[in-house]
Write an enzyme that holds these catalytic residues in place. Structure first.
Site, mmCIF file in Angstrom:
data_model
loop_
_atom_site.group_PDB
_atom_site.id
_atom_site.type_symbol
_atom_site.label_atom_id
_atom_site.label_comp_id
_atom_site.label_asym_id
_atom_site.label_seq_id
_atom_site.Cartn_x
_atom_site.Cartn_y
_atom_site.Cartn_z
ATOM 1 N N CYS A 174 0.895 -0.945 0.126
ATOM 2 C CA CYS A 174 0.115 0.074 0.020
ATOM 3 C C CYS A 174 0.794 1.312 0.031
ATOM 4 O O CYS A 174 1.897 1.190 0.805
ATOM 5 C CB CYS A 174 -0.779 0.163 1.264
ATOM 6 S SG CYS A 174 -1.951 1.496 1.321
ATOM 7 N N HIS B 171 -10.137 1.582 1.876
ATOM 8 C CA HIS B 171 -9.618 2.925 2.274
ATOM 9 C C HIS B 171 -10.637 3.849 2.403
ATOM 10 O O HIS B 171 -10.679 5.002 3.103
ATOM 11 C CB HIS B 171 -8.643 3.467 1.001
ATOM 12 C CG HIS B 171 -7.187 3.052 0.874
ATOM 13 N ND1 HIS B 171 -6.542 3.411 2.095
ATOM 14 C CD2 HIS B 171 -6.583 2.324 0.188
ATOM 15 C CE1 HIS B 171 -5.282 2.763 1.882
ATOM 16 N NE2 HIS B 171 -5.393 2.261 0.674
ATOM 17 N N HIS C 112 -9.160 -3.713 -1.760
ATOM 18 C CA HIS C 112 -8.154 -2.952 -1.077
ATOM 19 C C HIS C 112 -8.316 -1.337 -1.149
ATOM 20 O O HIS C 112 -8.657 -0.726 -0.188
ATOM 21 C CB HIS C 112 -6.781 -3.329 -1.706
ATOM 22 C CG HIS C 112 -5.683 -2.472 -1.165
ATOM 23 N ND1 HIS C 112 -4.617 -3.039 -0.385
ATOM 24 C CD2 HIS C 112 -5.386 -1.081 -1.181
ATOM 25 C CE1 HIS C 112 -3.893 -1.963 0.036
ATOM 26 N NE2 HIS C 112 -4.240 -0.735 -0.373
ATOM 27 N N GLU C 113 -8.566 -0.889 -2.475
ATOM 28 C CA GLU C 113 -9.136 0.443 -2.670
ATOM 29 C C GLU C 113 -10.182 0.880 -1.890
ATOM 30 O O GLU C 113 -10.404 2.098 -1.512
ATOM 31 C CB GLU C 113 -8.905 0.744 -4.057
ATOM 32 C CG GLU C 113 -7.583 0.573 -4.769
ATOM 33 C CD GLU C 113 -6.533 1.228 -4.149
ATOM 34 O OE1 GLU C 113 -6.682 2.344 -3.561
ATOM 35 O OE2 GLU C 113 -5.554 0.629 -4.112
HETATM 36 NI NI NI Z 1 -3.641 1.176 -0.034
#
Ligand code: NI
Length: 191
Positions: A110, A156, A152-153
């Site tokens: 990341c 966030h 994953h994105e």
């Molecule tokens: Ni990330």
């Protein structure tokens, strides 16, 4: 065009839920995306979420530029993957729905945790929806590496970083050193 500063783990903007984008077609959203594209190209990752550049909006960009490489990494880790190349995608106000209970575990990086990597379980198959910069709907199914990047994105946007998804923190560490002890850490795809 601008390269934006990337927030690192510990910054409050990475721990807070982001707000919906009210008008995806607004010029200032396009400007933000331009700057995020520049920032991602400079940093060399596969994805970036707006909170990572200190903008608490529900917007992510990602691509799978080297699908073959990603697929090889998955195979090396004993996973199946049918990821096809995914062009750079701007996804606004995304919603993810798992397709089935199956998960697989692979290494992630990341841009907000530079130099680190960790083994993260993710849903193998998902459907994701949202809108693009033109306001047109996006509705896709994804599996393998593609599905991993999107999960994953979008994490966030909910203030979640990948270590919070890990099942075994013993598999979290500095990428340079993990290389020495693990055969296939996926350290080349920070997001
Ligand atoms: Ni990330």
């Amino acid at each position: 065009m601008a390269i934006l500063k990337i927030a690192r783990m510990g910054h409050p903007v990475l721990r807070s839920p982001a707000r919906p984008v009210e008008d995806p077609t607004a010029p200032r959203v396009a400007t933000l995306v331009d700057d995020m594209l520049d920032t991602l190209a400079d940093a060399g990752g596969v994805g970036l979420a707006a909170p990572q550049v200190h903008v608490p909006l529900r917007l992510v960009i990602f691509h799978v530029p080297a699908a073959r490489l990603a697929a090889e990494r998955y195979r090396d880790a004993g996973l199946t993957d049918d990821t096809a190349a995914v062009p750079m995608t701007v996804l606004i106000n995304p919603v993810i729905e798992p397709l089935g209970d199956e998960t697989d575990t692979a290494f992630e990086g990341c841009l907000s945790l530079p130099g680190m990597t960790g083994a993260v379980p993710r849903f193998t198959r998902i459907r994701y929806r949202g809108v693009g910069l033109d306001g047109a709907p996006i509705d896709r199914q994804a599996s393998g590496f593609h599905a991993r990047v999107v999960q994953h994105e979008c994490d966030h946007l909910d203030g979640i970083l990948y270590p919070q998804r890990m099942a075994d923190l013993g598999l979290f560490g500095y990428a340079d050193d993990m290389h020495k002890t693990l055969p296939t850490p996926e350290t080349g795809d920070p997001a």
